[in-house]
Design a protein around this motif. Sequence first.
Motif, PDB file in Angstrom:
ATOM      1  N   THR A  34       0.850  -1.193   0.000  1.00 53.83           N
ATOM      2  CA  THR A  34       0.000   0.000   0.000  1.00 53.83           C
ATOM      3  C   THR A  34       0.887   1.244   0.000  1.00 53.83           C
ATOM      4  O   THR A  34       2.105   1.151   0.050  1.00 53.83           O
ATOM      5  N   SER A  84       3.426   0.941   7.517  1.00 48.62           N
ATOM      6  CA  SER A  84       2.134   0.730   8.170  1.00 48.62           C
ATOM      7  C   SER A  84       1.562  -0.625   7.788  1.00 48.62           C
ATOM      8  O   SER A  84       1.918  -1.201   6.755  1.00 48.62           O
ATOM      9  N   ARG A  85       0.665  -1.118   8.642  1.00 46.72           N
ATOM     10  CA  ARG A  85      -0.005  -2.401   8.404  1.00 46.72           C
ATOM     11  C   ARG A  85      -1.445  -2.277   8.880  1.00 46.72           C
ATOM     12  O   ARG A  85      -1.694  -1.822   9.997  1.00 46.72           O
ATOM     13  N   ASP A  86      -2.398  -2.717   8.027  1.00 50.06           N
ATOM     14  CA  ASP A  86      -3.799  -2.622   8.434  1.00 50.06           C
ATOM     15  C   ASP A  86      -4.263  -3.928   9.073  1.00 50.06           C
ATOM     16  O   ASP A  86      -3.477  -4.864   9.252  1.00 50.06           O
ATOM     17  N   ASP A  87      -5.552  -4.002   9.423  1.00 48.24           N
ATOM     18  CA  ASP A  87      -6.072  -5.171  10.145  1.00 48.24           C
ATOM     19  C   ASP A  87      -5.991  -6.452   9.327  1.00 48.24           C
ATOM     20  O   ASP A  87      -5.975  -7.551   9.887  1.00 48.24           O
ATOM     21  N   GLY A 116      -6.635   4.485  10.174  1.00 44.40           N
ATOM     22  CA  GLY A 116      -7.055   3.236  10.796  1.00 44.40           C
ATOM     23  C   GLY A 116      -6.014   2.148  10.802  1.00 44.40           C
ATOM     24  O   GLY A 116      -6.239   1.076  11.355  1.00 44.40           O
ATOM     25  N   SER A 117      -4.847   2.373  10.179  1.00 37.81           N
ATOM     26  CA  SER A 117      -3.806   1.344  10.162  1.00 37.81           C
ATOM     27  C   SER A 117      -2.937   1.471  11.410  1.00 37.81           C
ATOM     28  O   SER A 117      -3.160   2.323  12.264  1.00 37.81           O
ATOM     29  N   ARG A 118      -1.959   0.608  11.508  1.00 39.10           N
ATOM     30  CA  ARG A 118      -1.000   0.680  12.614  1.00 39.10           C
ATOM     31  C   ARG A 118       0.366   0.973  12.028  1.00 39.10           C
ATOM     32  O   ARG A 118       0.796   0.326  11.063  1.00 39.10           O
ATOM     33  N   ALA A 129      -2.020   5.655   6.248  1.00 40.89           N
ATOM     34  CA  ALA A 129      -3.386   5.244   5.920  1.00 40.89           C
ATOM     35  C   ALA A 129      -4.254   5.276   7.177  1.00 40.89           C
ATOM     36  O   ALA A 129      -3.873   4.700   8.200  1.00 40.89           O
ATOM     37  N   SER A 177       2.650  -1.521   3.917  1.00 36.52           N
ATOM     38  CA  SER A 177       2.928  -0.408   3.018  1.00 36.52           C
ATOM     39  C   SER A 177       4.367  -0.440   2.529  1.00 36.52           C
ATOM     40  O   SER A 177       5.208  -1.199   3.017  1.00 36.52           O
TER      41      SER A 177
END
Length: 591
Positions: free
Chosen positions: A386, A459-462, A414-416, A412, A467
Amino acid sequence: MLNCVRTYYLILAIISDVDSASKKKAVILLLLLSPAFISRASHGADLYAAPTKTEVQIERTVSVPVYVSSADTEMNAAGVTVRFPTDMLQAVSVDKSGSIFNLWPQEPIISNSAGTVFFEGVALNPGYKGSAGKLVSIVFKAKRTGTASILLSGGSVLANDGEGTNILSQLKGAVLKIISPPPVAPKEETKQQATPAKSTQDLSIRSTTHPDPERWYSTSNAQFEWTLPSAAEGAAWALGGESVVPDTASFVREATQAIINLDSYDDGTRYFGMRAREEGVWGKTSRYQVNIDRKPPERFAISIEQENQTDPSPRLKFSASDQTSGVERYEVRIGQGSWFDAEDIQSGDSYRLSPQKPGEYKVFVKAIDKAGNSTEAENSFKVLPTDAPTIISYPLGLKEGNSSLIFKGIAAPGSRLFLRGSYNGSSVVFDSAVGEDGRWEIIEKMSLASGRWEFFAESRDDTGRISLPSNKVYVRIVPLWLSAGYNIGAWWVVLVFLAILIMAGYTLLNYIAMSFKNMLLKAKINRAVKREEYLSKVRALIGQTSEIATSLSGEAKNLPAGFAEEEKAIGEISKDVQREQEDLNKDQLKN
C-alpha cells in the motif's frame, strides 16, 4: 531485537581512560545496577516446552508447544532456538495459530540437518503477562525408538519497559519416549483342513517392512518372519487374497522368514499366508495383512483468489484423489520456506494463507496418500504494498540518555504504524495507531547509543496489508561526555576553517607578490641589456670620433700660418671627445 547490554558497553567506553582500579569498580557497579541483573533477580521469565503427550510411536507425529511464563512483568518480545536429535525426530511443521505474538521479525526456520527450529516474535503493546503464553507449536515425526531430548537454547524474553530488558530466567526443555507399534495378531483361517495337524497352535507372523497391518506402505519388497513349533519340519507360504492357502509344493525345510518381491503384484490389500508341516501333516494357515500402495495421488491444480493485489492472504483451492489408499493430508510451502500442514490454514472448503509481505511468491501444495506417496502442484501470486507513510517531524539531534524521541507523520487512516530505527547493528521498533484523519505521533523516552541513527516507517492494516517504506530520516545522538561542549566544538570547527582560509589567502597573495617581483626583475634585466647595447654603440661612435679627432689634431699641426682658429676648434673637439670618453667610463663603473 534491542539488546540493552550495548548501552553499558558505551558507558564502559566512556570510562576507558580512568585508572584500572576505578574501572574495575565501575564495571562491577554497572553489572549490579543493570536492568538485566535486577530483572533476573526479581522479575524472571521462563521459556518451556510442553508436549501434548510424552510417548509417541515410530512414524507418528506429536505436537510440542513452546510457552512463555512471565507472571510478574509484561513482556513484548521473545526468541529461542529449539534443538532436537535428528536421528530420532524430524521437524515437520511449525504452527503459529493461537500465539501471543502479533509480529514476527523472524519467521520460524526449520533445519532438519542441524536439528534446530528458530523463531523471534513480538507481542504488541501492552505485551503479555501470565504463566502460559503460547508462542508456537512444533510438530515432530518420530523416526526410531529411544528417548529424545528437546532442548531450548539461546533464548531471550524482553520486558515491555521501553528499554528491552532481558528478563529470561531459565529454559526448560522436554523429553519424548519413542516406542514401537504394538504387534497385531494375524488373521486365522476358520476352515478345518482335511487332515488335521498334530499341532494346532497359532503361528505368530511379523513383518519388518510392513510392521502395522492397518497401515499402507510403498516399499517394493515385503519381508516376513515367524517362529516354528519345536517339532515342525518347515513351512510353505504364499501372498494372495483374504483366503489365501499356501501350495504345499512351496515347502521349505526349517524356513523362518520369507522375502517377496512385490513388482508382480498389483497395489491394494494382500495377505501373506503361511502354514507349517509337522511329521508330514500340515497345520492350519495363519495370515498377515499387507497394504500396498506405490502410486502417488493423481495430478491436481491450485486456484488462487485475492480481493486485489494488495490482499496479503490469498485463498487457495485444491483437491486431489488417490485410487488405492486415499489422500491422507496436504502440506503447503511458500517459496523456499518449510512445509506445513494445510489443516492449519483450512477455512471451509478453502485454505487462507497467513499475511505475506509485499513481493512475488510461488506456492506449492503436496498431496500425500496414506502410504507416504506424494504429488505436488504449484501456482504463483503477487502481493503489492500500500502507499508509503510519511515522516514529517522528527528531532535532528539529541543528547545521549533518557531523551524524548518525538516523531510525527501521516499514514493510511485506521492502520498501525511501525517506526524502525537502526545504527551499527542495534535496532529499535516503536508502534502507534493511526487516527481516522491519517495522522500519527510517537513519543518515546529512552536511551539510544550515540551515533547517527536511521529511521523509517511502514504501516499495516487489520488484514495484514503492508505499506512501502517511508522516507528515511536521521537523528544524531551526541555522547554525554561531548554534549556539554558540543557548541564549543562547533565554534572550533568554524575557527579552524577561518584559519585555513586565511592561510590560503596569505599563500595566494605571496604567490602574486613573488610573480610581480620576478616580472620587475625581468624588466630591469631587459633594460640593462638594452642600455649595454646602447652604450656599446656609443663607445664605438666615440671611438670613431676620437680617431677622427686625433687625425684632425695631427693635420692641425701641419696647417700653415693663418689657420689658428681652425686649429683651436680642432683642439676643442678633441677635448670634448676625451670628456665624453671619461664620462662613459664613469657611467659603466656605476652600473
